[in-house]
Design an enzyme around this catalytic site. Structure first.
Site, PDB file in Angstrom:
ATOM      1  N   SER A   1      -8.851  27.125  17.780  1.00  0.00           N
ATOM      2  CA  SER A   1      -8.594  27.856  16.534  1.00  0.00           C
ATOM      3  C   SER A   1      -9.792  27.890  15.574  1.00  0.00           C
ATOM      4  O   SER A   1     -10.080  28.936  14.997  1.00  0.00           O
ATOM      5  CB  SER A   1      -7.368  27.291  15.828  1.00  0.00           C
TER       6      SER A   1
ATOM      7  N   LYS B   1       4.922  20.111  14.785  1.00  0.00           N
ATOM      8  CA  LYS B   1       5.596  21.384  14.447  1.00  0.00           C
ATOM      9  C   LYS B   1       7.005  21.217  13.877  1.00  0.00           C
ATOM     10  O   LYS B   1       7.457  22.048  13.102  1.00  0.00           O
ATOM     11  CB  LYS B   1       5.643  22.309  15.661  1.00  0.00           C
TER      12      LYS B   1
ATOM     13  N   GLY C   1      11.351  26.999  31.077  1.00  0.00           N
ATOM     14  CA  GLY C   1      11.081  25.901  30.149  1.00  0.00           C
ATOM     15  C   GLY C   1      11.960  25.997  28.917  1.00  0.00           C
ATOM     16  O   GLY C   1      12.388  27.092  28.530  1.00  0.00           O
TER      17      GLY C   1
END
Length: 293
Positions: free
Chosen positions: A25, A74, A135
């Site tokens: 990033s 998160k 998943g």
């Protein structure tokens, strides 16, 4: 690229994770910032889980404008924020935080990142289509919400751990998404793959360094309909084993590089409060870094 000069007025952006050294990033965001000629810098901040609360307080104290959130923070970050958007609430995960009116506001741009190539490059009417998602972790949540936003008729999520799968299914019970969503154990894949118009890998199987692995066997992927889209959230190696096998079956392949770029674009729009973000500059910076020219 012009030399970036950091001064006492330079504004701070960044990404928090543990570990975070591998994050691509900073490269992508700093390329965009330099191109726009803005006095910002985007830094990686390695923050251990036990230091999360104190770090976020520190960010407020030093005037950080915004930051991305990656594994393992998160979900843990949610109680530390003043506000989270309905979208982040639905997913139960935040990947982008911005400072607004002296408060931390969390959102999730992974959905936008995920659906971007499906809305632009491979645009179609999804309302009669079936998505199969491999998943049932955090990434799968953004993909489910994205498929719902695109209007898929059926969304099938396949996982190996029965308990986690049930929890995943139940977690959407208060959401309109639950009407189109079904969870399945891995053994049920053979009957799902022939129905898939979109097949998404959200598992880490096939990621560097285990590049010769795939979440599906050659036999399983052989039943993917020609013209279906195979989408892997992994972007190293390019292509993954999963996408290489799918392409041999006549599927269209999308890797995670575009999702990484587009979720970054969406985050920059929020932090910089401007719509014009140099997408191509970000994409190119990543490609060069990954040796893809």
């Amino acid at each position: 690229m012009s030399k970036v000069l950091i001064t006492g007025k330079t504004k701070l952006l960044g990404v928090i994770g543990h570990p975070v050294e591998h994050s691509r990033s900073p490269l992508m965001h700093n390329a965009a910032i330099a191109h726009l000629g803005l006095d910002y810098v985007y830094l990686p901040f390695p923050i251990a889980p036990e230091n999360l609360e104190i770090a976020i307080a520190g960010f407020a104290a030093i005037g950080v404008v915004g930051f991305n959130v990656t594994i393992p923070h998160k979900q843990a970050i949610i109680p530390l924020l003043s506000e989270i958007t309905p979208l982040a609430q639905t997913i139960g995960a935040v990947n982008t935080v911005s400072r607004q009116n002296n408060k931390w506001v969390g959102t999730n741009t992974d959905i936008e990142g995920f659906i971007a190539p499906l809305q632009t490059r491979y645009k179609q009417d999804w309302s009669q289509k079936v998505a199969v998602i491999l998943g049932n972790g955090g990434a799968a949540r953004a993909v489910v919400a994205g498929c719902h936003q695109l209007g898929f008729a059926k969304i099938h999520v396949v996982g190996r751990n029965v308990q986690r799968l049930q929890e995943f299914g139940n977690s959407w019970s208060n959401s309109p998404i639950s009407e189109n969503l079904q969870v399945h154990q891995w053994e049920e894949l053979p009957k799902l793959i022939p129905q898939a118009n979109l097949l998404v890998n959200t598992t880490p199987i096939g990621m560097y360094p285990k590049v010769d692995e795939s979440p599906l066997s050659v036999e399983e992927i052989a039943n993917l309909p020609t013209g279906a889209i195979a989408y892997d959230l992994i972007y190293i190696p390019k292509p993954t084993q999963f996408l290489e096998q799918a392409e041999k079956q006549g599927a269209i392949a999308i890797d995670g590089l575009e999702m990484l770029v587009q979720q970054g674009v969406a985050a920059l729009k929020i932090w910089l409060q401007q719509e014009t973000i140099p997408v191509e500059v970000m994409r190119q910076a990543l490609k060069e870094d990954l040796g893809l020219g």
